[in-house]
Write a protein that holds these residues in place. Structure first.
Motif, PDB file in Angstrom:
ATOM      1  N   GLU A  35      48.134  56.210  32.269  1.00 26.43           N
ATOM      2  CA  GLU A  35      48.464  54.794  32.322  1.00 26.43           C
ATOM      3  C   GLU A  35      47.304  54.009  32.925  1.00 26.43           C
ATOM      4  OE1 GLU A  35      52.066  54.111  34.413  1.00 26.43           O
ATOM      5  OE2 GLU A  35      53.343  54.859  32.804  1.00 26.43           O
ATOM      6  N   ILE A  93      43.823  58.215  25.355  1.00 26.10           N
ATOM      7  CA  ILE A  93      45.003  58.978  24.951  1.00 26.10           C
ATOM      8  C   ILE A  93      44.510  60.287  24.352  1.00 26.10           C
ATOM      9  CG2 ILE A  93      46.958  59.131  23.363  1.00 26.10           C
ATOM     10  CD1 ILE A  93      47.326  56.165  23.589  1.00 26.10           C
ATOM     11  N   THR A  94      45.074  61.383  24.791  1.00 26.59           N
ATOM     12  CA  THR A  94      44.670  62.683  24.284  1.00 26.59           C
ATOM     13  C   THR A  94      45.877  63.359  23.672  1.00 26.59           C
ATOM     14  OG1 THR A  94      43.027  62.878  26.022  1.00 26.59           O
ATOM     15  CG2 THR A  94      43.684  64.920  24.914  1.00 26.59           C
ATOM     16  N   ARG A  95      45.680  63.907  22.485  1.00 25.79           N
ATOM     17  CA  ARG A  95      46.758  64.619  21.806  1.00 25.79           C
ATOM     18  C   ARG A  95      46.438  66.110  21.815  1.00 25.79           C
ATOM     19  NH1 ARG A  95      50.250  61.649  18.445  1.00 25.79           N
ATOM     20  NH2 ARG A  95      49.788  59.421  18.415  1.00 25.79           N
ATOM     21  N   ALA A 102      48.884  61.122  28.057  1.00 31.46           N
ATOM     22  CA  ALA A 102      48.227  59.829  28.218  1.00 31.46           C
ATOM     23  C   ALA A 102      48.122  59.505  29.690  1.00 31.46           C
ATOM     24  CB  ALA A 102      49.001  58.728  27.480  1.00 31.46           C
ATOM     25  N   VAL A 112      51.884  64.690  23.478  1.00 34.22           N
ATOM     26  CA  VAL A 112      50.910  63.631  23.701  1.00 34.22           C
ATOM     27  C   VAL A 112      50.752  63.453  25.214  1.00 34.22           C
ATOM     28  CG1 VAL A 112      50.352  61.191  23.373  1.00 34.22           C
ATOM     29  CG2 VAL A 112      51.511  62.465  21.558  1.00 34.22           C
ATOM     30  N   GLN A 156      41.224  53.271  28.359  1.00 39.01           N
ATOM     31  CA  GLN A 156      42.553  53.379  27.767  1.00 39.01           C
ATOM     32  C   GLN A 156      42.653  54.677  26.971  1.00 39.01           C
ATOM     33  OE1 GLN A 156      45.064  51.366  28.185  1.00 39.01           O
ATOM     34  NE2 GLN A 156      44.064  49.759  29.349  1.00 39.01           N
ATOM     35  N   ARG A 174      56.860  61.376  33.409  1.00 33.46           N
ATOM     36  CA  ARG A 174      55.608  61.025  34.078  1.00 33.46           C
ATOM     37  C   ARG A 174      55.385  61.927  35.286  1.00 33.46           C
ATOM     38  NH1 ARG A 174      57.367  56.435  31.735  1.00 33.46           N
ATOM     39  NH2 ARG A 174      55.824  54.874  31.063  1.00 33.46           N
TER      40      ARG A 174
END
Length: 547
Positions: free
Chosen positions: A528, A541-543, A526, A524, A539, A486
């Motif tokens: 939080e 999330i990016t890949r 993301a 990945v 919410q 993180r």
């Protein structure tokens, strides 16, 4: 052939002087150092004459070195976050202010032991600000290949004036009194202020916002804690400072009690110390080629131990001068060797902080050593203080077997370019926390090598700013491994990637080569988010694929 090698070593040592900015500031620093040494000689002798306490005499050295212990880490973070040139100006301003106040106090007859220590502390604050910024600026002003020669030149330059400054100080003190010495020192402190103001050099700018000072300190401490080569250099430098400062801290007592000398003898002996350091500095490039550098630092500690052993046993001024010349050579070789090791082991983004941590602990060690050896001399004997310091120095030399210092001959530590991935959401610089996951498919035959690389990966990522780094194995599909860490914000994620050097990126490529899946390991990204209603709508999330 040996003469040619020595001539080449001298030429290599002088190479940084071709750069105008370095030459001007280096020259101004020598002038200021000359004034400081004249002032220090006068202060030490003045304290020995107005105070009957051996401890107070030893604390003259501690008063100017102790601030570095408290302020250097903060100063290093400031030097990495703000203009290093501006930090240098602020440091020299404090030094000049302390010298001017001391001169005025002596002129008015207001001098006292505690005032001497207080103004020494103020000057020490100036040195604490200036030193990390100046040493870190060397890598901005010069090419990386010239850094070892520049560090040596800085030490040699100081010891050139050390070989003359104390003698001049002793003569001025004997014939003109302390006021003349303090006025001359105050005038010399104005020279680097003018030189730095008129000198400019290119500093690589960053597209990222300035790091907060508290965060910068935390990042510097984390990087240092996870760099084994830097930790070894700092530990040995600190222990050397504790023991070796006994020579300078107790030398006035040797002159007064063992040699029955006055200020001229004191200045001459300090000059002998400087001559030894100067000679070692000119020969350092040659010595590093014929003796492994880590072993050279260990031998330098032995030289200082020999100096400590001989000083209290002789009543001969020539023998004491010879012992101090040997100690001066060991002093310079140790400090330049440790400084170069830390400079070359630190990338530019953190070099001010790693140097400041080194200065904080080494100066703190010298301050503690001044107090320790002064207390031993006062409560037991001067001979016991020196012999004990010699024993500690021998232990420092032996520490080379336990804590070897690594030297990077051709370092590659500069941050490489990083292109941020395209995101599906608009993030602000403060958006976060950011979670990064990289998934690998690893065969059993590559598992041990993969885990070995991951141990190094954890160290690299963590010291660059990764938090909560973990490596996880999928219980349902055992060949799948996930690296997770993180960063507090999106800016911290970008800053982490900008800090990775090309060699750090090569480790990522080696890990990717272990991947048995189709294409590259998947990354990945993301952000939080909490589960409260006011924040539940976001919410994302990016890949993205690892390039």
């Amino acid at each position: 052939m040996q003469r040619e090698d020595q001539h080449s070593a001298v030429s290599t040592t002088l190479a940084p002087l071709r750069n105008r900015a370095f030459r001007v500031i280096w020259t101004a620093t020598q002038i200021s150092s000359l004034g400081w040494l004249i002032q220090t000689t006068a202060i030490s002798w003045l304290m020995a004459t107005i105070s009957a306490s051996d401890l107070m005499v030893a604390l003259v050295q501690a008063s100017s070195t102790l601030p570095a212990f408290f302020l250097s880490i903060l100063a290093g973070a400031i030097a990495d976050s703000f203009s290093r040139r501006g930090v240098m100006l602020a440091g020299h301003f404090l030094i000049a202010l302390a010298s001017l106040t001391l001169a005025i106090s002596v002129a008015l007859g207001l001098i006292s032991p505690w005032l001497i220590l207080g103004l020494g502390f103020l000057a020490g604050c100036g040195f604490a600000l200036n030193d990390p910024a100046w040493h870190a600026s060397v890598g901005d002003i010069l090419d990386k290949r010239d850094i070892p020669a520049a560090v040596t030149l800085m030490s040699v330059g100081y010891n050139i004036v050390r070989s003359t400054g104390p003698a001049i100080g002793g003569a001025i003190l004997a014939f003109f009194g302390p006021l003349a010495a303090f006025v001359l020192a105050a005038m010399s402190d104005l020279v680097p202020l003018a030189a730095i103001s008129r000198s400019k050099w290119h500093v690589r700018s960053s597209s990222l916002p300035r790091e907060r000072v508290v965060t910068a300190i935390q990042d510097g401490l984390r990087f240092t804690a996870m760099s084994s080569e830097i930790k070894a250099a700092i530990v040995r430098g600190t222990l050397f400072g504790v023991a070796s400062i006994s020579v300078l801290a107790l030398l006035p007592l040797i002159v007064r009690d063992h040699l029955a000398g006055g200020p001229i003898v004191y200045g001459a002996l300090l000059a002998a110390f400087g001559v030894g350091a100067f000679s070692a500095g000119l020969s350092s490039s040659f010595l590093r080629r014929v003796v492994p550098q880590d072993r050279l630092i260990a031998l330098a500690s032995v030289a200082c131990a020999l100096c400590c052993f001989l000083l209290p046993l002789t009543t001969s001024i020539p023998i004491a001068a010879l012992a101090l010349a040997i100690g001066g050579a060991g002093w310079l070789l140790t400090w330049t060797g440790v400084d170069v090791a830390i400079q070359l082991s630190s990338p530019r983004w953190v070099v001010g902080r790693t140097l400041s941590i080194y200065y904080a602990l080494s100066y703190g060690g010298m301050a503690a050593g001044s107090w320790i050896w002064g207390a031993v001399a006062q409560n037991y004997s001067l001979t016991m203080a020196f012999e004990s310091a010699a024993a500690v120095l021998l232990l420092v030399a032996a520490a080379a077997f336990v804590l070897p210092i690594e030297f990077w001959e051709e370092p590659e530590k500069e941050a490489s370019e990083f292109v941020p991935p395209s995101l599906a959401l608009d993030l602000t610089p403060r958006s976060g926390p950011i979670v990064v996951k990289v998934e690998y498919a690893i065969g059993e035959h590559d598992l041990e090598d993969f885990l070995g690389c991951m141990r190094e990966r954890r160290r690299i990522q963590s010291r660059a700013g990764a938090r909560n780094w973990t490596l996880q194995r999928n219980l349902l599909v055992p060949n799948l491994w996930t690296e997770t860490f993180r960063t507090p914000t999106w800016t911290d994620y970008l800053r982490l990637n900008h800090r990775l050097s090309p060699s750090d990126k090569e480790l990522g490529e080696r890990l990717a080569a272990f991947h048995n899946g189709a294409g590259a390991p998947e990354t990945v990204l993301a952000i939080e988010r909490g589960t409260t209603p006011s924040r539940a709508r976001s919410q994302p999330i990016t890949r993205v694929s690892r390039p």
